[in-house]
Design an enzyme around this catalytic site. Structure first.
Site, PDB file in Angstrom:
ATOM      1  N   HIS A 190      92.454 -44.493  86.316  1.00 18.38           N
ATOM      2  CA  HIS A 190      92.582 -44.839  87.718  1.00 18.38           C
ATOM      3  C   HIS A 190      92.129 -46.589  87.809  1.00 18.38           C
ATOM      4  O   HIS A 190      91.197 -46.907  87.393  1.00 18.38           O
ATOM      5  CB  HIS A 190      91.923 -44.050  88.557  1.00 18.38           C
ATOM      6  CG  HIS A 190      91.762 -44.502  89.900  1.00 18.38           C
ATOM      7  ND1 HIS A 190      90.767 -45.082  90.649  1.00 18.38           N
ATOM      8  CD2 HIS A 190      92.679 -44.916  90.848  1.00 18.38           C
ATOM      9  CE1 HIS A 190      90.951 -45.453  91.786  1.00 18.38           C
ATOM     10  NE2 HIS A 190      92.207 -45.340  92.133  1.00 18.38           N
ATOM     11  N   SER A 191      93.114 -47.265  88.422  1.00 22.27           N
ATOM     12  CA  SER A 191      92.623 -48.524  88.846  1.00 22.27           C
ATOM     13  C   SER A 191      92.020 -49.527  87.729  1.00 22.27           C
ATOM     14  O   SER A 191      92.756 -49.656  86.835  1.00 22.27           O
ATOM     15  CB  SER A 191      91.756 -48.435  89.886  1.00 22.27           C
ATOM     16  OG  SER A 191      91.407 -49.804  90.502  1.00 22.27           O
ATOM     17  N   TYR A 192      90.660 -49.830  87.766  1.00 24.33           N
ATOM     18  CA  TYR A 192      90.309 -50.776  86.652  1.00 24.33           C
ATOM     19  C   TYR A 192      90.236 -49.875  85.517  1.00 24.33           C
ATOM     20  O   TYR A 192      90.457 -50.623  84.221  1.00 24.33           O
ATOM     21  CB  TYR A 192      88.917 -50.942  86.925  1.00 24.33           C
ATOM     22  CG  TYR A 192      88.106 -51.339  85.817  1.00 24.33           C
ATOM     23  CD1 TYR A 192      87.937 -52.602  85.426  1.00 24.33           C
ATOM     24  CD2 TYR A 192      87.243 -50.295  85.217  1.00 24.33           C
ATOM     25  CE1 TYR A 192      87.467 -53.125  84.411  1.00 24.33           C
ATOM     26  CE2 TYR A 192      86.394 -50.642  84.023  1.00 24.33           C
ATOM     27  CZ  TYR A 192      86.538 -52.039  83.406  1.00 24.33           C
ATOM     28  OH  TYR A 192      85.800 -52.373  82.354  1.00 24.33           O
TER      29      TYR A 192
ATOM     30  N   GLY B  53      92.423 -48.438  84.044  1.00 26.44           N
ATOM     31  CA  GLY B  53      93.866 -48.766  83.326  1.00 26.44           C
ATOM     32  C   GLY B  53      93.589 -49.551  82.145  1.00 26.44           C
ATOM     33  O   GLY B  53      94.112 -49.310  81.099  1.00 26.44           O
TER      34      GLY B  53
ATOM     35  N   HIS C 241      94.797 -46.489  97.880  1.00 26.58           N
ATOM     36  CA  HIS C 241      94.449 -46.671  96.235  1.00 26.58           C
ATOM     37  C   HIS C 241      93.508 -45.412  95.713  1.00 26.58           C
ATOM     38  O   HIS C 241      93.391 -45.857  94.363  1.00 26.58           O
ATOM     39  CB  HIS C 241      93.739 -48.165  96.220  1.00 26.58           C
ATOM     40  CG  HIS C 241      93.437 -48.613  94.994  1.00 26.58           C
ATOM     41  ND1 HIS C 241      94.346 -48.624  94.004  1.00 26.58           N
ATOM     42  CD2 HIS C 241      92.184 -48.896  94.192  1.00 26.58           C
ATOM     43  CE1 HIS C 241      94.009 -49.242  92.894  1.00 26.58           C
ATOM     44  NE2 HIS C 241      92.666 -49.338  92.862  1.00 26.58           N
TER      45      HIS C 241
END
Length: 250
Positions: free
Chosen positions: A76-78, A80, A231
């Site tokens: 998720h998010s960072y 990735g 997000h």
């Protein structure tokens, strides 16, 4: 049944996945929600030396230590950035590499390099101010949305309180160390983008335009799903996210 390894984004620990993980386990799936070094209940392990390699090793050691195979690896998010490095090291253990409101990172780039100038300025200020020169405190809600561009849709007072209470400052080297890939992950490794805060139509436009964050998604190994929310879908729509992930093994 499917084996899931769920990696949370910046400032969060494996606890953030609990409602989603509980539902998946209730359906008989095997779920490992990762807490990276220095975050969540491992916050006491934070040091200035913790970096991106540390985080990649955390996930690799979990997968290998538990002898997991055919893993659906979700970042998720960072995270990735993290799962891109993990897939490069142990591609033979991964059945699907899934990016949740995130994207793959280019070789040689730090996560900080991928941020716009105003976001880099914010993070650097937080590190030097409240972060003792080596930690990134979680920004304010206004900074998360207005500067970092992270949609807060679906986060009411309860969700925000839970996130803020569980968030930990993150070692800055996890953002500033460049990703180093060996090119071990085959191009045909199945990859999935689950887009939440950016409509898929807009994502496809940015792929076609060669946007640096999206150009890599043009390959034939990519598939796309949309979960319309902010997000942080594990907080805003945990039931819908669990259902979407459970459906990946169909």
């Amino acid at each position: 049944m499917t084996t899931y390894v769920l990696v949370p984004g910046a400032w969060l620990g494996g606890w953030a996945w609990e409602p989603v993980a509980d539902q998946l386990r209730g359906q008989g799936h095997e779920v490992h929600a990762v807490t990276l070094t220095g975050l969540g209940d491992r916050s006491h392990q934070a040091t200035p030396q913790v970096d991106l390699d540390t985080y990649i090793a955390d996930v690799v050691h979990l997968v290998e230590g538990e002898d997991l195979h055919d893993v659906v690896l979700v970042g998720h998010s960072y995270a990735g950035h993290v799962v891109t490095g993990v897939a490069d090291q142990i591609p033979d253990r991964i059945a699907l590499l899934a990016f949740l409101d995130a994207g793959p990172s280019p070789d040689g780039m730090a996560f900080m390099d991928l941020q716009p100038p105003e976001a880099r300025e914010l993070i650097e200020g937080l590190v030097q101010g409240a972060g003792d020169g080596w930690m990134i405190p979680m920004p304010s809600w206004e900074e998360l949305e207005g500067v970092l561009g992270a949609s807060l849709e679906g986060l009411g007072p309860e969700e925000r309180a839970r996130m803020r209470a569980g968030a930990s400052s993150q070692p800055v080297r996890t953002w500033t160390q460049p990703l180093s890939l060996k090119g071990s992950a085959p191009e045909e490794l199945p990859k999935l983008l689950i887009s939440c805060s950016i409509p898929l139509g807009q994502v496809r436009e940015m792929i076609d335009s060669g946007h640096p964050w999206f150009a890599a998604l043009a390959g034939p190994s990519w598939s796309f799903l949309e979960l319309s929310t902010g997000h942080w879908p594990m907080f805003s729509v945990p039931d819908a996210l669990a259902s979407l992930l459970a459906g990946l093994d169909d």
